[in-house]
Structures are given as structure tokens and as C-alpha cells.
Design an enzyme around this catalytic site. Structure first.
Site, PDB file in Angstrom:
ATOM      1  CG  ASP A  51       5.602  -4.135  -4.346  1.00  6.95           C
ATOM      2  OD1 ASP A  51       4.439  -4.489  -4.627  1.00  6.95           O
ATOM      3  OD2 ASP A  51       5.916  -3.658  -3.231  1.00  6.95           O
ATOM      4  CB  SER A 110       4.553  -2.781   4.412  1.00  7.86           C
ATOM      5  OG  SER A 110       3.987  -4.034   4.066  1.00  7.86           O
ATOM      6  CG  HIS A 136       3.675  -3.653  -0.472  1.00  9.96           C
ATOM      7  ND1 HIS A 136       4.951  -4.044  -0.830  1.00  9.96           N
ATOM      8  CD2 HIS A 136       3.579  -3.826   0.870  1.00  9.96           C
ATOM      9  CE1 HIS A 136       5.603  -4.427   0.260  1.00  9.96           C
ATOM     10  NE2 HIS A 136       4.792  -4.313   1.305  1.00  9.96           N
TER      11      HIS A 136
END
EC number: 3.-.-.-
Length: 212
Positions: free
Chosen positions: A186, A11, A189
Site C-alpha cells: 500500500d 495501525s 504501512h
């Protein structure tokens, strides 16, 4: 001459957390390369959120990806973050530190495998390319054991700098103490600022023989 940049990973390589239409570190690093080397850079990304290191290693057996690695002047790899998250979930239930050691060993083995595979794809004579491995930052600074595990993993990853074209980028140092600023909403990240800082750290590592 157009340089090729091939980005592999999870990611972080996708750019999750950067915000709508905001670039991650990959696109930012590409732009910096173009500025610094005064060359056009062609970018191709092979990444997916949730990938573990074993899956990133497996990608290097896919013919099209192998072709893009062979052509690459610059390769970046992010990984092991998902292995860490899984370990934390297991640790929360079982309180067994061995899950971290197992994950660390698993990641190290897979990173070694990735570098070996890249060397195999490139062939012995090609040494003009760059490989940049981004180490792990700690999104959980309040969890002492996570920090201990990540620091240990990063020390082992550093040992993979076995050739001049391979460098480990110290993402851990970039985020240390700046988690509020550099993590997205979040809290796992990077934010846009975090990705910008990562791309600057990559830039600071230089371009080796590509600068010649």
C-alpha cells in the site's frame, strides 16, 4: 518474573501491512525482549487503525487501559501518521502549508499529554519503566513538503526525552532511502521487513533499569 509490555497506538501498533499471519513490530519486539532480558514478557495491545493522537491520548483515561499502563514495565506508542495523512489530503486541495504546522502542533501537544498522563498513572516514585515513542517515517519521499514537515515534527518529538526512561526511536532514519524495501504494497504501512527493522531499532535503544 514476568514483565508487562503495553503497546498503544494506531495501525503501526496493529501491524497493518505485515501480511497475513505475519507479526508487526510489537510482537517482534516482545520476542527480542524475552531473548535479551531472559524474562517472560506479557503483551497487551490497545491500538486501532485510523486513530489520531487525540484518540490515543483519550484512551489513557479508560480505567482498564490505565490499569495496564500502571502495571507496564515497557510502553510503546505510535501516532501522528493519520494526522499527517489528513493534512496531506487538505494540502492537496488547498495548497496551504499551515495545515502541516497545525497538525504538528496538535501531535506535539497530544504526545506531551500522553507522557504527562503516564507519569500521573505511574506516580512519582515509579521510574523503573520504559517508554518508547516511535517517530514518523516518510512514506512520501517525493513530496518535499511532507519530508520537511515530518523532520520538523521529529525534532520536536525528540525534545520529549525529558527523563532517562523515555526514548524517541528514530523510525525516520530506518526507512530513509529504503522505502521500496520497507514499505508494504500500500506504500504507506511498513512491510514485514520494515516492522523487523523497527523492532531492531527498539532493541538497540536498550532496556535501561530493566537490565539491572
Amino acid at each position: 518474573m514476568t514483565l508487562q509490555y503495553t503497546a498503544l497506538g494506531d495501525s503501526l501498533t496493529v501491524g497493518v501491512g505485515a501480511g497475513l499471519f505475519e507479526p508487526g513490530f510489537v510482537q517482534r519486539y516482545k520476542r527480542k525482549m524475552e531473548e535479551d532480558l531472559n524474562e517472560e514478557v506479557s503483551l497487551i495491545v490497545f491500538a486501532k487503525s485510523g486513530l489520531e493522537t487525540s484518540e490515543i491520548l483519550a484512551m489513557l483515561n479508560e480505567p482498564f487501559i490505565m490499569e495496564q499502563v500502571k502495571k507496564a514495565d515497557v510502553i510503546t506508542i505510535t501516532g501522528c501518521g493519520n494526522d499527517l495523512l489528513q493534512s496531506l489530503e487538505i494540502y492537496e486541495k488547498e495548497k496551504d502549508e499551515h495545515v502541516f504546522l497545525e497538525a504538528s502542533s496538535h501531535c506535539q501537544k497530544n504526545y506531551s499529554g500522553m507522557l504527562e498522563k503516564i507519569r500521573e498513572i505511574k506516580g512519582e516514585k515509579d521510574t523503573r519503566y520504559l517508554v518508547r515513542l516511535l517517530n514518523l517515517y516518510n512514506p512520501f519521499p517525493s513530496i518535499e513538503l511532507a519530508d520537511k514537515w515530518i523532520s520538523g515534527f521529529n525534532r520536536h518529538l525528540k525534545q520529549l526525552e525529558s527523563a532517562p526512561q523515555i526514548k524517541v526511536i528514530d523510525t525516520y532514519a530506518v526507512f530513509k532511502g529504503r522505502e521500496k524495501e520497507y514499505l508494504s504494497i500500500d506504500r504507506v504501512h511498513p512491510s514485514s521487513r520494515g516492522y523487523e527493522a523497527m523492532s531492531e531499532k527498539l532493541r538497540a535503544a536498550g532496556y535501561g533499569r530493566l537490565e539491572g
